[in-house]
Design an enzyme around this catalytic site. Structure first.
Site, PDB file in Angstrom:
ATOM      1  N   LYS A   1       0.847  -1.195   0.000  1.00 44.83           N
ATOM      2  CA  LYS A   1       0.000   0.000   0.000  1.00 44.83           C
ATOM      3  C   LYS A   1       0.886   1.250   0.000  1.00 44.83           C
ATOM      4  O   LYS A   1       1.741   1.417   0.859  1.00 44.83           O
ATOM      5  CB  LYS A   1      -0.903  -0.007   1.246  1.00 44.83           C
ATOM      6  CG  LYS A   1      -1.704   1.281   1.455  1.00 44.83           C
ATOM      7  CD  LYS A   1      -2.662   1.179   2.663  1.00 44.83           C
ATOM      8  CE  LYS A   1      -3.317   2.513   2.992  1.00 44.83           C
ATOM      9  NZ  LYS A   1      -4.224   2.436   4.164  1.00 44.83           N
TER      10      LYS A   1
ATOM     11  N   LYS B   1     -10.443  12.273   8.613  1.00 45.18           N
ATOM     12  CA  LYS B   1     -10.008  11.798   9.933  1.00 45.18           C
ATOM     13  C   LYS B   1      -9.998  12.960  10.926  1.00 45.18           C
ATOM     14  O   LYS B   1      -9.827  14.105  10.515  1.00 45.18           O
ATOM     15  CB  LYS B   1      -8.569  11.258   9.827  1.00 45.18           C
ATOM     16  CG  LYS B   1      -8.423   9.941   9.111  1.00 45.18           C
ATOM     17  CD  LYS B   1      -6.952   9.529   9.076  1.00 45.18           C
ATOM     18  CE  LYS B   1      -6.754   8.213   8.341  1.00 45.18           C
ATOM     19  NZ  LYS B   1      -7.357   7.050   9.001  1.00 45.18           N
TER      20      LYS B   1
ATOM     21  N   ASP C   1     -12.293   6.697   3.836  1.00 43.86           N
ATOM     22  CA  ASP C   1     -11.079   6.456   4.615  1.00 43.86           C
ATOM     23  C   ASP C   1     -10.635   4.989   4.539  1.00 43.86           C
ATOM     24  O   ASP C   1      -9.537   4.652   4.954  1.00 43.86           O
ATOM     25  CB  ASP C   1     -11.327   6.881   6.072  1.00 43.86           C
ATOM     26  CG  ASP C   1     -10.035   7.027   6.861  1.00 43.86           C
ATOM     27  OD1 ASP C   1      -8.963   7.002   6.228  1.00 43.86           O
ATOM     28  OD2 ASP C   1     -10.114   7.174   8.094  1.00 43.86           O
TER      29      ASP C   1
ATOM     30  N   ARG D   1      -7.711  -0.671   0.879  1.00 38.54           N
ATOM     31  CA  ARG D   1      -8.252  -1.876   0.233  1.00 38.54           C
ATOM     32  C   ARG D   1      -8.680  -1.596  -1.199  1.00 38.54           C
ATOM     33  O   ARG D   1      -8.655  -2.486  -2.047  1.00 38.54           O
ATOM     34  CB  ARG D   1      -9.403  -2.437   1.078  1.00 38.54           C
ATOM     35  CG  ARG D   1     -10.538  -1.478   1.287  1.00 38.54           C
ATOM     36  CD  ARG D   1     -11.403  -1.858   2.483  1.00 38.54           C
ATOM     37  NE  ARG D   1     -10.758  -1.546   3.758  1.00 38.54           N
ATOM     38  CZ  ARG D   1     -11.296  -1.814   4.946  1.00 38.54           C
ATOM     39  NH1 ARG D   1     -12.461  -2.402   5.038  1.00 38.54           N
ATOM     40  NH2 ARG D   1     -10.641  -1.505   6.048  1.00 38.54           N
TER      41      ARG D   1
HETATM   42  N1  BES Z   1      -4.443   4.139   6.996  1.00 37.01           N
HETATM   43  C1  BES Z   1      -5.565   3.788   7.760  1.00 37.01           C
HETATM   44  C2  BES Z   1      -5.290   2.748   8.835  1.00 37.01           C
HETATM   45  C3  BES Z   1      -4.339   3.175   9.920  1.00 37.01           C
HETATM   46  C4  BES Z   1      -4.810   3.806  11.051  1.00 37.01           C
HETATM   47  C5  BES Z   1      -2.996   2.886   9.826  1.00 37.01           C
HETATM   48  C6  BES Z   1      -3.929   4.195  12.042  1.00 37.01           C
HETATM   49  C7  BES Z   1      -2.110   3.259  10.829  1.00 37.01           C
HETATM   50  C8  BES Z   1      -2.579   3.918  11.928  1.00 37.01           C
HETATM   51  C9  BES Z   1      -6.677   3.247   6.856  1.00 37.01           C
HETATM   52  O1  BES Z   1      -6.712   3.754   5.574  1.00 37.01           O
HETATM   53  C10 BES Z   1      -7.963   3.637   7.502  1.00 37.01           C
HETATM   54  O2  BES Z   1      -8.215   4.793   7.631  1.00 37.01           O
HETATM   55  N2  BES Z   1      -8.727   2.634   7.896  1.00 37.01           N
HETATM   56  C11 BES Z   1      -9.952   2.883   8.551  1.00 37.01           C
HETATM   57  C12 BES Z   1     -10.939   1.853   8.063  1.00 37.01           C
HETATM   58  C13 BES Z   1     -12.330   2.101   8.513  1.00 37.01           C
HETATM   59  C14 BES Z   1     -12.887   3.344   7.852  1.00 37.01           C
HETATM   60  C15 BES Z   1     -13.137   0.892   8.178  1.00 37.01           C
HETATM   61  C16 BES Z   1      -9.729   2.749  10.045  1.00 37.01           C
HETATM   62  O3  BES Z   1      -8.976   1.896  10.458  1.00 37.01           O
HETATM   63  O4  BES Z   1     -10.285   3.547  10.788  1.00 37.01           O
HETATM   64 ZN    ZN Z   2      -7.806   5.583   5.444  1.00 38.33          ZN
HETATM   65 ZN    ZN Z   3      -4.888   4.423   4.824  1.00 34.08          ZN
END
Ligand code: BES
Ligand code: ZN
Ligand code: ZN
Length: 506
Positions: free
Chosen positions: A270, A282, A352, A356
């Site tokens: 990624k 966020k 967010d 994926r």
């Molecule tokens: N990049 C983030 C995941 C992440 C969070 C990595 C904190 C490292 C530290 C990912 O793209 C994301 O935002 N995932 C969301 C998914 C959710 C919306 C289902 C998450 O984990 O909140």
């Molecule tokens: Zn994200």
């Molecule tokens: Zn991310």
């Protein structure tokens, strides 16, 4: 830092400092530490007797010599209990000792090869681990700010001292491998620590090109127009909110000697160079850490660098879908439906959950390229940090045999992973009313529903997904980890490639 290995007695080493070690609970040091103790008139034994030093893991005792040796200081590093001794402790003890000595201004350091003597470890492996630990423990990202010492405190040479001439050649091999491994990890760390205003998708492609030409690897960069032609709607959907053009970086290494088609390992990472969340933005607190949302991409690029430098007899292709995830007037909206390269449609409930989406297209592309075994690495879910903390990387698969090999590699590299289940029932959570799937599956089992979505884009190809959200960055210095990027999974992927050529049937 130069690392050399010399067939020489410890006591005759001339430099700023000497590193020896001690297992926890040892009252009278033996071997090299014993010899140094005797030369110092029993100062180490005295410190042990007074309970000032017990040999606990990472415990340090700094002694100043007064003419008894050709060094000004001796550092004794604790190795912990002998029955708990591992190669990873060699790495971390080496790192802690070197950081301590850099702190006191030592420039030339001599060291015993921890573990190769009383520790009973293989000489080549111990030398490799001491080298990795020293280089990784001394790693600093000081491009934009001089360190507190104004950059003056730098260890210039580490000399590993081994009395037995017969073991020097094997140890030299270990040092060479250790340097390649540590430099690969440092390459990943540099990319992850680099802020997003410098490390755009285009800059990531530039760095990948430099690395590839330095290692004799072939590289191809797919542009937005190429992605359109290929039907990569999921990747393009994420990229459409940013002014920075997306890049799909493809780097290949051919190390397999045999004729005909054999296994081809695909490593997919990624590469979100900044993840603001997009329209599903966020919270601002901690958002700066999202400059590291390309840690998976950095890990796979670093791995192929190491694999090429070690000249491993395998064929490997690395793919990094690189983009920013930003909100703007052109950004994708929650509710949008995108179509990935394999024709499957995804309803974007939350912008967010972008990792994926970009991986969906990169994995399809990997299958189309004929890669036979896939491993993807991604900072995919915050929920993985909740589940496993920063200790273990989450692991998921559609193929137990490939998982077995990845686990074996992770054990060899001493990088902890933990397999999570992939039952069909979890797939229910990402069912959509209007598309083949939706990109989030609710609060429950977040890391698994993320993996379940990815599984739709690999078909039957053996695949392992590694979620490094919790392990990609460290909060503090500890052992060979330093605060900031860790380079998680780089050594595991290289170890996987080491075993891959011979073990995996095509
Ligand atoms: N990049 C983030 C995941 C992440 C969070 C990595 C904190 C490292 C530290 C990912 O793209 C994301 O935002 N995932 C969301 C998914 C959710 C919306 C289902 C998450 O984990 O909140
Ligand atoms: Zn994200
Ligand atoms: Zn991310």
């Amino acid at each position: 830092m130069k690392i050399e290995i010399r067939a020489q007695d410890l006591l005759s080493y001339e430099g700023d400092a000497l590193i020896v070690n001690l297992f926890e609970g040892v009252e009278r040091p033996g071997g090299s530490t014993g010899a140094v103790d005797r030369a110092l008139g029993g100062s180490i034994t005295a410190a042990i007797r007074r309970r000032e030093f017990t040999g606990k893991l990472h415990e340090r005792l700094l002694l100043h010599t007064v003419g008894q040796l050709l060094v000004a200081r001796v550092l004794v590093i604790g190795l912990g209990k002998q029955e708990e001794f591992t190669l990873d402790r060699v790495r971390s003890a080496s790192a802690e000792a070197m950081r301590h000595l850099r702190g006191v201004g030592a420039k030339t350091v001599g060291s015993i090869v921890h573990g190769a003597g009383i520790g009973g470890l293989d000489a080549d492996q111990a030398a490799c681990a001491v080298t990795e630990g020293a280089l990784l423990g001394l790693y600093r990202f000081d491009k934009y700010k001089k360190p507190d010492d104004n950059g003056k405190k730098v260890v210039r040479t580490l000399t590993l001292l081994e009395r037995d001439k017969a073991r020097v050649a094997t140890m030299k091999k270990g040092v060479r491998r250790g340097r390649i491994l540590a430099e690969a990890v440092s390459f990943a760390r540099d990319l992850v620590n680099e802020p997003a205003n410098t490390l755009t998708p285009s800059e990531l492609a530039v760095r990948a090109k430099k690395m590839a030409s330095g290692c004799g690897l072939s590289i191809k960069i797919l542009e937005r127009a190429d992605m359109k032609k290929l039907g990569m709607g999921a990747l393009l959907g994420v990229a459409q909110g940013s002014q920075e053009p997306p890049k799909l970086i493809e780097v290949s290494y051919k190390g397999r000697k045999g004729k005909g088609t054999g296994p081809r390992l695909g490593l997919v990472g990624k590469g979100v160079t900044f993840d603001s969340g997009g329209i599903s933005i966020k919270p601002s607190e901690g958002m700066e850490a999202m400059k590291g949302d390309m840690a998976g991409g950095a890990a796979v690029l670093a791995a192929i660098k190491g694999i090429a430098e070690l000249k491993l007899p395998v064929d490997v292709t690395v793919l990094v879908p690189a983009t920013e995830n930003l909100p703007s007037g052109t950004a994708q909206h929650p509710g949008d439906i995108v179509k990935a390269m394999n024709g499957k449609t995804i309803e974007v409930i939350n912008t967010d959950a972008e990792g994926r989406l970009i991986l969906a297209d990169a994995l399809c592309y990997a299958c189309e390229r004929g890669l036979t075994h896939l491993v993807d690495v991604a900072t995919l879910t915050g929920a993985c940090i909740i589940a496993l903390g920063s200790v273990r990387t989450g692991a998921f698969t559609n193929n137990p045999e490939l998982m077995r090999q990845v686990k074996q590699a992770s054990e060899a590299a001493c990088e902890k992973i933990w397999e999570l289940p992939m039952d069909d029932e979890y797939g229910e959570q990402i069912k959509s009313d209007c598309a083949d799937m939706k990109n989030i599956g609710g609060k429950k089992a977040g890391p698994i529903t993320g993996a379940k979505l990815l599984a739709n884009f690999v078909g039957k190809t053996p695949w392992v997904h590694l979620d490094i959200a919790g392990t990609a960055q460290a909060e503090k210095d500890s052992g060979y980890q330093v605060k900031g990027a860790t380079g998680a999974m780089v050594r595991t992927l290289i170890c996987l490639a080491m075993g891959f050529g011979g073990v995996v049937k095509s």
